[in-house]
Scaffold this motif. Structure first.
Motif, mmCIF file in Angstrom:
data_model
loop_
_atom_site.group_PDB
_atom_site.id
_atom_site.type_symbol
_atom_site.label_atom_id
_atom_site.label_comp_id
_atom_site.label_asym_id
_atom_site.label_seq_id
_atom_site.Cartn_x
_atom_site.Cartn_y
_atom_site.Cartn_z
ATOM 1 N N ASP A 128 0.844 -1.185 0.000
ATOM 2 C CA ASP A 128 0.000 0.000 0.000
ATOM 3 C C ASP A 128 0.887 1.246 0.000
ATOM 4 O O ASP A 128 2.114 1.165 0.057
ATOM 5 N N SER A 129 0.283 2.421 -0.046
ATOM 6 C CA SER A 129 1.053 3.661 -0.185
ATOM 7 C C SER A 129 1.939 3.925 1.028
ATOM 8 O O SER A 129 3.054 4.429 0.897
ATOM 9 N N ARG A 130 1.500 3.550 2.236
ATOM 10 C CA ARG A 130 2.324 3.761 3.431
ATOM 11 C C ARG A 130 3.583 2.893 3.395
ATOM 12 O O ARG A 130 4.670 3.345 3.736
ATOM 13 N N ARG A 131 3.428 1.669 3.000
ATOM 14 C CA ARG A 131 4.593 0.770 2.955
ATOM 15 C C ARG A 131 5.578 1.218 1.886
ATOM 16 O O ARG A 131 6.795 1.187 2.096
ATOM 17 N N ILE A 132 5.079 1.654 0.763
ATOM 18 C CA ILE A 132 5.954 2.156 -0.307
ATOM 19 C C ILE A 132 6.717 3.381 0.181
ATOM 20 O O ILE A 132 7.921 3.508 -0.025
ATOM 21 N N ARG A 133 6.028 4.304 0.877
ATOM 22 C CA ARG A 133 6.674 5.500 1.408
ATOM 23 C C ARG A 133 7.746 5.139 2.429
ATOM 24 O O ARG A 133 8.845 5.689 2.420
ATOM 25 N N ARG A 134 7.454 4.201 3.337
ATOM 26 C CA ARG A 134 8.435 3.771 4.341
ATOM 27 C C ARG A 134 9.672 3.155 3.692
ATOM 28 O O ARG A 134 10.799 3.415 4.100
ATOM 29 N N GLU A 135 9.462 2.322 2.700
ATOM 30 C CA GLU A 135 10.605 1.704 1.998
ATOM 31 C C GLU A 135 11.459 2.764 1.312
ATOM 32 O O GLU A 135 12.693 2.702 1.351
ATOM 33 N N LYS A 136 10.811 3.745 0.702
ATOM 34 C CA LYS A 136 11.537 4.831 0.048
ATOM 35 C C LYS A 136 12.337 5.639 1.065
ATOM 36 O O LYS A 136 13.505 5.972 0.834
ATOM 37 N N GLU A 137 11.725 5.936 2.211
ATOM 38 C CA GLU A 137 12.432 6.668 3.266
ATOM 39 C C GLU A 137 13.627 5.876 3.781
ATOM 40 O O GLU A 137 14.686 6.443 4.056
ATOM 41 N N ARG A 138 13.487 4.578 3.952
ATOM 42 C CA ARG A 138 14.599 3.730 4.410
ATOM 43 C C ARG A 138 15.748 3.742 3.411
ATOM 44 O O ARG A 138 16.911 3.826 3.787
ATOM 45 N N ARG A 139 15.415 3.634 2.113
ATOM 46 C CA ARG A 139 16.456 3.677 1.080
ATOM 47 C C ARG A 139 17.191 5.008 1.105
ATOM 48 O O ARG A 139 18.421 5.062 1.016
ATOM 49 N N GLU A 140 16.430 6.103 1.231
ATOM 50 C CA GLU A 140 17.040 7.433 1.285
ATOM 51 C C GLU A 140 17.920 7.579 2.523
ATOM 52 O O GLU A 140 19.011 8.141 2.453
ATOM 53 N N GLN A 141 17.457 7.053 3.647
ATOM 54 C CA GLN A 141 18.239 7.132 4.881
ATOM 55 C C GLN A 141 19.540 6.334 4.763
ATOM 56 O O GLN A 141 20.591 6.773 5.224
ATOM 57 N N ARG A 142 19.483 5.158 4.137
ATOM 58 C CA ARG A 142 20.705 4.363 3.922
ATOM 59 C C ARG A 142 21.678 5.102 3.010
ATOM 60 O O ARG A 142 22.881 5.081 3.236
ATOM 61 N N ALA A 143 21.148 5.775 1.991
ATOM 62 C CA ALA A 143 22.011 6.532 1.086
ATOM 63 C C ALA A 143 22.669 7.704 1.813
ATOM 64 O O ALA A 143 23.868 7.955 1.656
#
Length: 134
Positions: A5-20
């Motif tokens: 869903d949109s919340r899970r997609i947003r969380r995954e994107k935030e995690r990727r950005e945080q790792r970067a």
């Protein structure tokens, strides 16, 4: 079963950005460590010290500190006719090379000569290591 869903997609994107961002800051810290005096890393320290001592102004500032003892940056820069921001830039170069240490008391930054860096350089030059090729 996990749903995208949109919340899970947003969380995954935030995690990727945080790792970067984390990887980027880690690489910046690693690069910064290459440019700062580190006790025991004689080869790197010698390069930093020689770079700092390449300037006649740096050598004169260091000699003034060695003979005059600890003094403020403005007092150190006084005979050289340079403005305080320029003096701070030169002090930072000497500090990164480990030749001096600075302490801040209120608004005044005091510079202190560090004889250990010169001893480490002399010990390193006394070995055969300075003449090894990388």
């Amino acid at each position: 079963m996990k749903y995208w869903d949109s919340r899970r997609i947003r969380r995954e994107k935030e995690r990727r950005e945080q790792r970067a961002v984390s990887a980027y800051t880690k690489s910046l810290e690693h690069e910064a460590r290459k440019r700062v005096y580190t006790k025991g890393e004689s080869r790197k320290n010698a390069r930093l010290i020689f770079d700092a001592l390449g300037s006649a102004l740096h050598r004169r500032m260091l000699a003034r500190l060695r003979t005059g003892g600890a003094m403020s940056v403005s007092h150190l820069a006084e005979p050289f006719n340079i403005m305080l921001p320029d003096a701070m830039r030169h002090v930072h170069i000497l500090e990164r090379a480990g030749l001096i240490a600075t302490k801040k008391h209120g608004r005044i930054r005091f510079c202190i000569y560090n004889p250990a860096a010169a001893k480490e350089l002399a010990a390193w030059l006394g070995t055969r290591e300075p003449f090894k090729l990388d």
